[in-house]
Design a protein around this motif. Structure first.
Motif, PDB file in Angstrom:
ATOM      1  N   ILE A   1       9.251   7.401  -4.021  1.00  0.00           N
ATOM      2  CA  ILE A   1       9.130   7.311  -5.483  1.00  0.00           C
ATOM      3  C   ILE A   1       9.346   8.693  -6.106  1.00  0.00           C
ATOM      4  O   ILE A   1      10.042   8.826  -7.117  1.00  0.00           O
ATOM      5  CB  ILE A   1       7.768   6.697  -5.885  1.00  0.00           C
ATOM      6  CG1 ILE A   1       7.723   5.221  -5.455  1.00  0.00           C
ATOM      7  CG2 ILE A   1       7.540   6.807  -7.396  1.00  0.00           C
ATOM      8  CD1 ILE A   1       6.382   4.540  -5.649  1.00  0.00           C
ATOM      9  N   THR A   2       8.792   9.737  -5.480  1.00  0.00           N
ATOM     10  CA  THR A   2       8.957  11.104  -6.002  1.00  0.00           C
ATOM     11  C   THR A   2      10.437  11.495  -6.027  1.00  0.00           C
ATOM     12  O   THR A   2      10.946  12.030  -7.012  1.00  0.00           O
ATOM     13  CB  THR A   2       8.161  12.114  -5.145  1.00  0.00           C
ATOM     14  OG1 THR A   2       6.786  11.711  -5.144  1.00  0.00           O
ATOM     15  CG2 THR A   2       8.262  13.524  -5.701  1.00  0.00           C
ATOM     16  N   ARG A   3      11.131  11.205  -4.929  1.00  0.00           N
ATOM     17  CA  ARG A   3      12.573  11.526  -4.878  1.00  0.00           C
ATOM     18  C   ARG A   3      13.364  10.743  -5.934  1.00  0.00           C
ATOM     19  O   ARG A   3      14.307  11.259  -6.508  1.00  0.00           O
ATOM     20  CB  ARG A   3      13.135  11.211  -3.486  1.00  0.00           C
ATOM     21  CG  ARG A   3      12.659  12.192  -2.424  1.00  0.00           C
ATOM     22  CD  ARG A   3      13.370  11.939  -1.120  1.00  0.00           C
ATOM     23  NE  ARG A   3      12.828  12.782  -0.060  1.00  0.00           N
ATOM     24  CZ  ARG A   3      13.409  12.916   1.138  1.00  0.00           C
ATOM     25  NH1 ARG A   3      14.522  12.268   1.412  1.00  0.00           N
ATOM     26  NH2 ARG A   3      12.863  13.692   2.055  1.00  0.00           N
ATOM     27  N   LEU A   4      12.947   9.489  -6.165  1.00  0.00           N
ATOM     28  CA  LEU A   4      13.612   8.678  -7.192  1.00  0.00           C
ATOM     29  C   LEU A   4      13.421   9.302  -8.577  1.00  0.00           C
ATOM     30  O   LEU A   4      14.368   9.414  -9.358  1.00  0.00           O
ATOM     31  CB  LEU A   4      13.050   7.253  -7.181  1.00  0.00           C
ATOM     32  CG  LEU A   4      13.642   6.304  -8.223  1.00  0.00           C
ATOM     33  CD1 LEU A   4      15.045   5.846  -7.810  1.00  0.00           C
ATOM     34  CD2 LEU A   4      12.754   5.086  -8.435  1.00  0.00           C
ATOM     35  N   VAL A   5      12.172   9.722  -8.868  1.00  0.00           N
ATOM     36  CA  VAL A   5      11.875  10.340 -10.173  1.00  0.00           C
ATOM     37  C   VAL A   5      12.705  11.618 -10.344  1.00  0.00           C
ATOM     38  O   VAL A   5      13.307  11.849 -11.404  1.00  0.00           O
ATOM     39  CB  VAL A   5      10.359  10.663 -10.301  1.00  0.00           C
ATOM     40  CG1 VAL A   5      10.071  11.403 -11.599  1.00  0.00           C
ATOM     41  CG2 VAL A   5       9.520   9.381 -10.232  1.00  0.00           C
ATOM     42  N   GLU A   6      12.771  12.421  -9.290  1.00  0.00           N
ATOM     43  CA  GLU A   6      13.539  13.680  -9.362  1.00  0.00           C
ATOM     44  C   GLU A   6      15.034  13.409  -9.535  1.00  0.00           C
ATOM     45  O   GLU A   6      15.714  14.076 -10.314  1.00  0.00           O
ATOM     46  CB  GLU A   6      13.279  14.526  -8.106  1.00  0.00           C
ATOM     47  CG  GLU A   6      11.861  15.109  -8.103  1.00  0.00           C
ATOM     48  CD  GLU A   6      11.496  15.799  -6.795  1.00  0.00           C
ATOM     49  OE1 GLU A   6      12.215  15.618  -5.778  1.00  0.00           O
ATOM     50  OE2 GLU A   6      10.472  16.520  -6.783  1.00  0.00           O
ATOM     51  N   HIS A   7      15.528  12.397  -8.836  1.00  0.00           N
ATOM     52  CA  HIS A   7      16.946  12.025  -8.962  1.00  0.00           C
ATOM     53  C   HIS A   7      17.248  11.542 -10.386  1.00  0.00           C
ATOM     54  O   HIS A   7      18.242  11.940 -10.996  1.00  0.00           O
ATOM     55  CB  HIS A   7      17.290  10.926  -7.942  1.00  0.00           C
ATOM     56  CG  HIS A   7      18.713  10.458  -8.016  1.00  0.00           C
ATOM     57  ND1 HIS A   7      19.769  11.190  -7.520  1.00  0.00           N
ATOM     58  CD2 HIS A   7      19.264   9.336  -8.556  1.00  0.00           C
ATOM     59  CE1 HIS A   7      20.905  10.540  -7.749  1.00  0.00           C
ATOM     60  NE2 HIS A   7      20.618   9.410  -8.368  1.00  0.00           N
ATOM     61  N   ALA A   8      16.332  10.704 -10.925  1.00  0.00           N
ATOM     62  CA  ALA A   8      16.503  10.203 -12.302  1.00  0.00           C
ATOM     63  C   ALA A   8      16.533  11.379 -13.284  1.00  0.00           C
ATOM     64  O   ALA A   8      17.327  11.397 -14.230  1.00  0.00           O
ATOM     65  CB  ALA A   8      15.379   9.235 -12.656  1.00  0.00           C
TER      66      ALA A   8
ATOM     67  N   GLN B   1      -0.376  11.391  -2.600  1.00  0.00           N
ATOM     68  CA  GLN B   1       0.840  10.845  -3.240  1.00  0.00           C
ATOM     69  C   GLN B   1       0.616  10.600  -4.731  1.00  0.00           C
ATOM     70  O   GLN B   1       1.544  10.674  -5.537  1.00  0.00           O
ATOM     71  CB  GLN B   1       1.299   9.541  -2.556  1.00  0.00           C
ATOM     72  CG  GLN B   1       1.466   9.643  -1.049  1.00  0.00           C
ATOM     73  CD  GLN B   1       2.284  10.840  -0.617  1.00  0.00           C
ATOM     74  OE1 GLN B   1       3.359  11.119  -1.155  1.00  0.00           O
ATOM     75  NE2 GLN B   1       1.786  11.578   0.366  1.00  0.00           N
ATOM     76  N   MET B   2      -0.646  10.288  -5.101  1.00  0.00           N
ATOM     77  CA  MET B   2      -0.956  10.054  -6.522  1.00  0.00           C
ATOM     78  C   MET B   2      -0.634  11.304  -7.334  1.00  0.00           C
ATOM     79  O   MET B   2       0.026  11.243  -8.374  1.00  0.00           O
ATOM     80  CB  MET B   2      -2.435   9.688  -6.695  1.00  0.00           C
ATOM     81  CG  MET B   2      -2.831   8.396  -6.001  1.00  0.00           C
ATOM     82  SD  MET B   2      -4.625   8.214  -5.861  1.00  0.00           S
ATOM     83  CE  MET B   2      -5.144   8.161  -7.562  1.00  0.00           C
ATOM     84  N   ALA B   3      -1.087  12.462  -6.829  1.00  0.00           N
ATOM     85  CA  ALA B   3      -0.860  13.728  -7.542  1.00  0.00           C
ATOM     86  C   ALA B   3       0.615  14.107  -7.515  1.00  0.00           C
ATOM     87  O   ALA B   3       1.172  14.583  -8.509  1.00  0.00           O
ATOM     88  CB  ALA B   3      -1.697  14.827  -6.899  1.00  0.00           C
ATOM     89  N   LYS B   4       1.250  13.853  -6.359  1.00  0.00           N
ATOM     90  CA  LYS B   4       2.661  14.254  -6.189  1.00  0.00           C
ATOM     91  C   LYS B   4       3.566  13.493  -7.169  1.00  0.00           C
ATOM     92  O   LYS B   4       4.376  14.098  -7.874  1.00  0.00           O
ATOM     93  CB  LYS B   4       3.087  13.988  -4.740  1.00  0.00           C
ATOM     94  CG  LYS B   4       4.501  14.448  -4.430  1.00  0.00           C
ATOM     95  CD  LYS B   4       4.752  14.490  -2.931  1.00  0.00           C
ATOM     96  CE  LYS B   4       5.155  13.146  -2.397  1.00  0.00           C
ATOM     97  NZ  LYS B   4       5.461  13.206  -0.959  1.00  0.00           N
TER      98      LYS B   4
ATOM     99  N   SER C   1       0.830  -1.216   0.000  1.00  0.00           N
ATOM    100  CA  SER C   1       0.000   0.000   0.000  1.00  0.00           C
ATOM    101  C   SER C   1       0.860   1.260   0.000  1.00  0.00           C
ATOM    102  O   SER C   1       1.975   1.280   0.518  1.00  0.00           O
ATOM    103  CB  SER C   1      -0.963  -0.014   1.191  1.00  0.00           C
ATOM    104  OG  SER C   1      -0.236  -0.161   2.395  1.00  0.00           O
ATOM    105  N   MET C   2       0.310   2.317  -0.614  1.00  0.00           N
ATOM    106  CA  MET C   2       1.060   3.563  -0.803  1.00  0.00           C
ATOM    107  C   MET C   2       0.648   4.600   0.240  1.00  0.00           C
ATOM    108  O   MET C   2      -0.433   5.171   0.164  1.00  0.00           O
ATOM    109  CB  MET C   2       0.822   4.099  -2.220  1.00  0.00           C
ATOM    110  CG  MET C   2       1.467   5.446  -2.460  1.00  0.00           C
ATOM    111  SD  MET C   2       1.503   5.930  -4.191  1.00  0.00           S
ATOM    112  CE  MET C   2      -0.229   6.091  -4.575  1.00  0.00           C
ATOM    113  N   GLY C   3       1.536   4.816   1.204  1.00  0.00           N
ATOM    114  CA  GLY C   3       1.351   5.898   2.162  1.00  0.00           C
ATOM    115  C   GLY C   3       2.293   7.036   1.799  1.00  0.00           C
ATOM    116  O   GLY C   3       2.881   7.047   0.708  1.00  0.00           O
ATOM    117  N   SER C   4       2.472   7.981   2.738  1.00  0.00           N
ATOM    118  CA  SER C   4       3.286   9.152   2.401  1.00  0.00           C
ATOM    119  C   SER C   4       4.758   8.815   2.178  1.00  0.00           C
ATOM    120  O   SER C   4       5.420   9.473   1.382  1.00  0.00           O
ATOM    121  CB  SER C   4       3.117  10.258   3.440  1.00  0.00           C
ATOM    122  OG  SER C   4       2.988   9.729   4.722  1.00  0.00           O
ATOM    123  N   VAL C   5       5.278   7.776   2.854  1.00  0.00           N
ATOM    124  CA  VAL C   5       6.695   7.425   2.641  1.00  0.00           C
ATOM    125  C   VAL C   5       6.907   6.781   1.269  1.00  0.00           C
ATOM    126  O   VAL C   5       7.840   7.118   0.550  1.00  0.00           O
ATOM    127  CB  VAL C   5       7.226   6.517   3.771  1.00  0.00           C
ATOM    128  CG1 VAL C   5       8.570   5.903   3.397  1.00  0.00           C
ATOM    129  CG2 VAL C   5       7.385   7.326   5.049  1.00  0.00           C
TER     130      VAL C   5
END
Length: 244
Positions: free
Chosen positions: A103-110, A137-140, A94-98
């Motif tokens: 995933i957001t940090r990974l996308v930004e790093h990529a 998190q979906m929107a983020k 399940s997708m919580g804030s962590v």
């Protein structure tokens, strides 16, 4: 590879096994390993005997993971990649804030390192115990991917494994430049039981399985685990990402 040698059925696979399967030995660099969920809305339910915090602790002990996704960088047949792999064994993936933040940090790093991105989905959707923070998190993640795909014009491959449902299907699961599904994967937004109870109607058997959805044009390809690494490597080279 967790595949039945008689019928070829793909069994569930842990995130650590998937890293071993996809990433060249000795090249895996994990990111944000120590990030853990707090209890932001002090979730309490009459039905659940243990608190959210205690449940998290027991999943951490049981799986050896801190959260339901592992993220990091590595090489795939010598090609540098950023990869996030969800783990269904940890609270149903399940997708919580962590999970969303990792995933957001990974996308930004990529995006910053100009790396191709792979996200391997296995999830029951947004995590109920963090309420609307989970839905955020979906929107983020989607907005981080917009920056990565549209503005930086980089390449994201989404891999849907069984099960991929709820808020993950409704966000980054379906946003890949190329979307790949595993054979027989269960892919849906709402589950069969929920739809049947809500709409009081029967869902045809097999209508939420990868092969049926592929015929309806929901994703690009169904790729078994054995050739997956080679297929990804070929896709990356077609998009001008080459081995070091």
């Amino acid at each position: 590879m967790n595949i039945c040698e008689h019928c070829g059925y793909h069994l569930k696979m842990s995130s650590s096994d998937r890293i071993e399967l996809s990433i060249d030995p000795g090249t895996w660099n994990p990111m944000d390993e120590d990030m853990v969920s707090m209890d932001p809305i002090e979730f309490h339910s009459e039905e659940e005997s243990e608190s959210y915090k205690n449940r998290m602790d027991s999943y951490q002990r049981k799986t050896g993971l801190t959260e339901a996704v592992q993220t990091g960088t590595g090489q795939l047949n010598g090609i540098p990649v950023a990869i996030g792999i969800m783990d269904f064994q940890f609270m149903g993936g399940s997708m919580g804030s962590v999970v969303g933040e990792k995933i957001t940090r990974l996308v930004e790093h990529a995006g910053n390192q100009l790396l191709p991105l792979i996200l391997v989905c296995a999830s029951g959707g947004a995590r109920m115990q963090e309420g609307s923070l989970s839905l955020m998190q979906m929107a983020k993640i989607s907005s981080a991917l917009y920056e990565y795909q549209k503005n930086k014009r980089l390449f994201y491959v989404s891999i849907l494994t069984s099960p991929t449902t709820g808020g993950v299907t409704a966000s980054f699961g379906m946003l890949g430049d190329i979307i790949i599904a595993e054979p027989d994967a269960y892919i849906a937004f709402a589950g069969k039981r929920v739809i049947e109870q809500t709409l009081n109607t029967t869902i045809p058997e097999g209508s939420q399985v990868a092969e049926y959805l592929f015929q309806k044009g929901l994703f690009d390809s169904i790729v078994p685990r054995n050739p997956l690494k080679g297929v990804l490597s070929e896709l990356f080279q077609l998009h001008a990402f080459f081995p070091l």
